[in-house]
Motif scaffolding. Structure first.
Motif, short mmCIF file in Angstrom:
data_model
loop_
_atom_site.label_atom_id
_atom_site.label_comp_id
_atom_site.label_asym_id
_atom_site.label_seq_id
_atom_site.Cartn_x
_atom_site.Cartn_y
_atom_site.Cartn_z
N HIS A 64 0.87 -1.18 0.00
CA HIS A 64 0.00 0.00 0.00
C HIS A 64 0.91 1.23 0.00
N GLU A 67 1.92 3.38 3.11
CA GLU A 67 2.29 2.65 4.34
C GLU A 67 3.80 2.50 4.36
N HIS A 149 3.21 -3.63 6.61
CA HIS A 149 2.13 -2.67 6.36
C HIS A 149 2.03 -1.68 7.52
ZN LIG Z 1 -1.56 -2.20 4.11
#
Ligand SMILES: [Zn+2]
Length: 333
Positions: A64, A67, A149
């Motif tokens: 992501h 992140e 993450h």
């Molecule tokens: Zn994530």
């Protein structure tokens, strides 16, 4: 240090770990896709190859794109390795979702969530092709995978691990991180962790607190956790590492959502225990009047929470972990 006159790392179409020189850290830029001007979009890779044989440990960050705490974890981990003593290889990806990172957003640049799309498709959409090629060109090379993450925008997380605790190898990987919380979570379809598990690669997801910033405390803890894992795999010598409080083990977890819109305050902090019936959040209208009190539906621990006061109906309030022995099937990604 890379100065403007330093050559960029070699661009490659595929990754052949056997050709990487032992005892050094190699850098590569892996060709992934081409943009609308035909320019290659490349994924940065760091390959630390020890002089002794051993497993290949994959560390992935920024699947992501907002992140970011995993990126300095990769840097610090590799900087601290003694390559003359390292057994095996660390294959580290500081930024999996390169287009998302550049857009400063969670999703890929077609607004799709990569971590719902694995294993991807060779002939699919932009994000699907990116996921497919990443799996094919990078993830297949590793024997173990740690995917780093954080929470999403508007939310904060504890330091917690999602792992299939029914798999003893995976459970050991999770415990060695010494997180605040472990959530038993069989890999859901579409995640990188699930795609790795389908390839028989033991994998865990580590949530390193909050989005879009570098948080030194959790970065240091994550490096120590990965080093404990490497020692357990025989890649580095065991060392006296500080032992933290044992994690709260949750058999399941779920998000509480607000059924009303308004201005949201979530009361407990992450890692706090709450008891059934306790007020955990309040929603006020824009005039300041109380609209709704959220109460904990059952005893649990706060894994993550919203810190965004502007809550539309259906907004996330609090991620509640159930610390008990009962079997649960609810999952949260
Ligand atoms: Zn994530």
């Amino acid at each position: 240090m890379n100065t403007p006159s330093s050559p960029l790392p070699p661009a490659v179409d595929h990754l052949d770990l056997d050709t990487m020189p032992a005892g050094t850290i190699s850098r590569r830029r892996l060709n992934m896709v081409a943009d609308g001007l035909g320019r290659p979009v490349r994924m940065p890779l760091l390959i630390a190859r020890g002089v002794k044989p051993g497993p290949v440990l994959g560390i992935t960050a920024a699947v992501h794109g907002n992140e970011l705490n995993g990126i300095p974890v990769v840097h610090a981990l590799l900087k601290g390795l003694n390559l003359q003593r390292l057994a095996g290889t660390v294959l580290a990806v500081p930024a999996v979702n390169v287009p998302g990172l550049l857009e400063q957003q969670r999703e890929f640049n077609d607004d799709r969530d990569l971590n719902h799309l694995f294993p991807g498709r060779a002939d699919g959409t932009g994000a699907q092709v990116w996921a497919w090629r990443f799996l094919d060109r990078v993830v297949r090379r590793v024997d173990y995978l740690v995917d780093l993450h954080t929470a999403s925008f508007g939310r904060v997380n504890s330091l917690y691990v999602r792992a299939d605790m029914s798999d003893p190898v995976v459970a050991n990987m999770a415990r060695l991180q010494q997180p605040q919380i472990i959530v038993h979570n069989p890999p859901a379809d579409g995640t990188l962790r699930g795609a790795a598990a389908a390839l028989a690669i033991p994998a865990i997801t580590v949530e390193l607190k909050d989005p879009h910033r570098f948080q030194i405390g959790v970065i240091k803890k994550s490096v120590l956790g990965i080093r404990r894992l490497m020692a357990s795999l025989g890649m580095i010598a065991p060392s006296k590492l500080p032992s933290l409080e044992p994690p709260a083990l949750c058999q399941s977890s779920y998000w509480i959502y607000t059924p009303v819109g308004g201005l949201l305050s979530v009361l407990p902090e992450v890692t706090e225990r709450v008891t059934a019936g306790e007020v955990v959040a309040r929603v006020r209208d824009v005039y300041g009047d109380l609209v709704l009190e959220h109460r904990a539906p059952e005893d649990g621990i706060v894994i993550g929470k919203s810190v965004n006061p502007v809550a539309q109906t259906g907004a996330r309030v609090l991620h509640l972990g159930l610390v008990d022995d009962g079997a649960g099937e609810e999952s949260a990604r």
